[in-house]
Design a protein around this motif. Structure first.
Motif, PDB file in Angstrom:
ATOM      1  N   GLY A   1       0.817  -1.214   0.000  1.00 48.50           N
ATOM      2  CA  GLY A   1       0.000   0.000   0.000  1.00 48.50           C
ATOM      3  C   GLY A   1       0.846   1.258   0.000  1.00 48.50           C
ATOM      4  N   ALA A   2       0.367   2.262  -0.687  1.00 52.86           N
ATOM      5  CA  ALA A   2       1.103   3.518  -0.777  1.00 52.86           C
ATOM      6  C   ALA A   2       0.852   4.410   0.420  1.00 52.86           C
ATOM      7  CB  ALA A   2       0.707   4.247  -2.062  1.00 52.86           C
ATOM      8  N   ARG A   3      -0.195   4.120   1.183  1.00 44.40           N
ATOM      9  CA  ARG A   3      -0.549   4.999   2.303  1.00 44.40           C
ATOM     10  C   ARG A   3      -0.420   4.277   3.636  1.00 44.40           C
ATOM     11  NH1 ARG A   3      -6.098   5.906   1.187  1.00 44.40           N
ATOM     12  NH2 ARG A   3      -5.973   4.907  -0.799  1.00 44.40           N
ATOM     13  N   GLU A   4       0.667   3.552   3.814  1.00 43.94           N
ATOM     14  CA  GLU A   4       0.836   2.811   5.047  1.00 43.94           C
ATOM     15  C   GLU A   4       1.247   3.758   6.167  1.00 43.94           C
ATOM     16  OE1 GLU A   4       3.641  -0.208   4.166  1.00 43.94           O
ATOM     17  OE2 GLU A   4       2.326  -1.203   2.746  1.00 43.94           O
ATOM     18  N   ASP A   5       0.845   3.468   7.411  1.00 44.11           N
ATOM     19  CA  ASP A   5       1.242   4.262   8.556  1.00 44.11           C
ATOM     20  C   ASP A   5       2.719   4.059   8.836  1.00 44.11           C
ATOM     21  OD1 ASP A   5      -1.291   5.246   8.975  1.00 44.11           O
ATOM     22  OD2 ASP A   5      -1.851   3.631  10.354  1.00 44.11           O
ATOM     23  N   LEU A   6       3.294   5.037   9.534  1.00 44.41           N
ATOM     24  CA  LEU A   6       4.678   4.903   9.949  1.00 44.41           C
ATOM     25  C   LEU A   6       4.785   3.804  10.981  1.00 44.41           C
ATOM     26  CD1 LEU A   6       5.663   8.670  10.283  1.00 44.41           C
ATOM     27  CD2 LEU A   6       6.193   7.125   8.415  1.00 44.41           C
ATOM     28  N   GLY A   7       5.781   2.978  10.846  1.00 40.50           N
ATOM     29  CA  GLY A   7       5.976   1.870  11.770  1.00 40.50           C
ATOM     30  C   GLY A   7       6.966   2.218  12.861  1.00 40.50           C
ATOM     31  N   PRO A   8       7.262   1.260  13.743  1.00 36.03           N
ATOM     32  CA  PRO A   8       8.174   1.504  14.857  1.00 36.03           C
ATOM     33  C   PRO A   8       9.568   1.923  14.399  1.00 36.03           C
ATOM     34  CG  PRO A   8       7.096  -0.645  15.064  1.00 36.03           C
ATOM     35  CD  PRO A   8       6.692  -0.064  13.760  1.00 36.03           C
ATOM     36  N   GLU A   9      10.061   1.354  13.283  1.00 35.13           N
ATOM     37  CA  GLU A   9      11.383   1.728  12.783  1.00 35.13           C
ATOM     38  C   GLU A   9      11.405   3.194  12.352  1.00 35.13           C
ATOM     39  OE1 GLU A   9       9.615  -0.829  11.302  1.00 35.13           O
ATOM     40  OE2 GLU A   9      10.539  -2.518  12.317  1.00 35.13           O
ATOM     41  N   ASP A  10      10.297   3.644  11.716  1.00 40.00           N
ATOM     42  CA  ASP A  10      10.198   5.038  11.301  1.00 40.00           C
ATOM     43  C   ASP A  10      10.187   5.966  12.512  1.00 40.00           C
ATOM     44  OD1 ASP A  10       9.913   4.407   8.491  1.00 40.00           O
ATOM     45  OD2 ASP A  10       7.873   3.772   8.963  1.00 40.00           O
ATOM     46  N   ALA A  11       9.416   5.588  13.526  1.00 40.78           N
ATOM     47  CA  ALA A  11       9.346   6.398  14.746  1.00 40.78           C
ATOM     48  C   ALA A  11      10.720   6.482  15.397  1.00 40.78           C
ATOM     49  CB  ALA A  11       8.323   5.809  15.721  1.00 40.78           C
ATOM     50  N   GLU A  12      11.461   5.371  15.411  1.00 46.77           N
ATOM     51  CA  GLU A  12      12.806   5.356  16.006  1.00 46.77           C
ATOM     52  C   GLU A  12      13.750   6.252  15.216  1.00 46.77           C
ATOM     53  OE1 GLU A  12      15.551   4.863  18.699  1.00 46.77           O
ATOM     54  OE2 GLU A  12      13.564   3.979  18.901  1.00 46.77           O
ATOM     55  N   ALA A  13      13.669   6.209  13.891  1.00 45.86           N
ATOM     56  CA  ALA A  13      14.523   7.061  13.054  1.00 45.86           C
ATOM     57  C   ALA A  13      14.221   8.535  13.300  1.00 45.86           C
ATOM     58  CB  ALA A  13      14.328   6.703  11.581  1.00 45.86           C
TER      59      ALA A  13
ATOM     60  N   ARG B   1      12.944   9.760  16.056  1.00 43.59           N
ATOM     61  CA  ARG B   1      13.389  10.056  17.426  1.00 43.59           C
ATOM     62  C   ARG B   1      14.889  10.371  17.435  1.00 43.59           C
ATOM     63  NH1 ARG B   1       9.854   7.279  19.857  1.00 43.59           N
ATOM     64  NH2 ARG B   1      10.701   5.241  19.332  1.00 43.59           N
ATOM     65  N   ALA B   2      15.658   9.673  16.594  1.00 43.30           N
ATOM     66  CA  ALA B   2      17.103   9.924  16.493  1.00 43.30           C
ATOM     67  C   ALA B   2      17.383  11.334  15.979  1.00 43.30           C
ATOM     68  CB  ALA B   2      17.752   8.888  15.584  1.00 43.30           C
ATOM     69  N   LEU B   3      16.432  11.891  15.246  1.00 45.87           N
ATOM     70  CA  LEU B   3      16.559  13.265  14.750  1.00 45.87           C
ATOM     71  C   LEU B   3      15.945  14.291  15.705  1.00 45.87           C
ATOM     72  CD1 LEU B   3      15.577  12.611  11.025  1.00 45.87           C
ATOM     73  CD2 LEU B   3      17.887  13.038  11.919  1.00 45.87           C
ATOM     74  N   GLY B   4      15.478  13.812  16.863  1.00 45.80           N
ATOM     75  CA  GLY B   4      14.891  14.711  17.849  1.00 45.80           C
ATOM     76  C   GLY B   4      13.400  14.946  17.656  1.00 45.80           C
TER      77      GLY B   4
END
Length: 199
Positions: free
Chosen positions: A69-81, A83-86
């Motif tokens: 799907g093109a409109r998938e929600d952000l997953g845990p890896e995205d949230a972690e990335a 978070r690394a950017l503040g």
């Protein structure tokens, strides 16, 4: 050409858009046409697929496996990335919902490309995005017409759409057939056999 489509075949075209929308795809492809055809399991062509064990559920899973799907929600890896950017994704979501209401960041249809849905299990008056046909899907619809003409059938039915899809040789269709465990030429012959038997 669409005036030659049976009521069920027209519904396949309409449902293909619904399927593309529900999967978050920005186009209607051969995969959506095949999936939509399975909504008519009693119709020739689709009935052959169902007899082979292909259902809307198994086909939808295969489509999702081939084209995410093109409109998938952000997953845990995205949230972690982030978070690394503040950036705390949950804090952003919480603030947006405090200011704009629950679900403020949920994907919304593009207001310039929406229309009222037909209420197919989504409730009357739901909004659906207009999704264009990919060139390969247009080719299938033209092939459906050729199939009907070759068989000297008066109209274009679900069986002709299925036969057209089974002629597709693009990478997405071939990957879909592989996931479904079917050989398109073999299934084409089975559909044609079923049509000859029914005649």
């Amino acid at each position: 050409m669409f005036e030659r489509f049976s009521r069920e075949a027209r519904d396949v075209v309409i449902r293909a858009q619904d399927e593309a929308n529900s999967l978050g795809h920005d186009w209607i492809g051969t995969e959506h046409l095949l999936l939509a055809a399975l909504h008519h399991p009693e119709q020739p062509g689709a009935a052959t697929l169902v007899r082979l064990g292909i259902t809307t559920t198994s086909c939808r899973a295969a489509v999702a496996g081939v084209v995410p799907g093109a409109r998938e929600d952000l997953g845990p890896e995205d949230a972690e990335a982030l978070r690394a950017l503040g950036i705390d994704l949950e804090a952003v979501r919480r603030r947006a919902e405090e200011s704009f209401g629950a679900g403020a960041l949920d994907a919304a249809p593009d207001s310039g490309r929406t229309k009222r849905g037909r209420g197919r299990g989504k409730g009357e008056g739901t909004l659906t995005r207009h999704v264009p046909f990919a060139a390969r899907a247009k080719k299938v619809l033209k092939q459906a017409l050729r199939e009907a003409l070759t068989r000297k059938d008066r109209g274009i039915g679900v069986e002709h759409v299925v036969l057209g899809v089974l002629r597709s040789e693009d990478n997405i269709s071939l990957a879909l057939f592989a996931r479904l465990g079917i050989e398109p030429e073999v299934v084409r012959e089975l559909v044609l056999d079923d049509l000859r038997t029914a005649a």
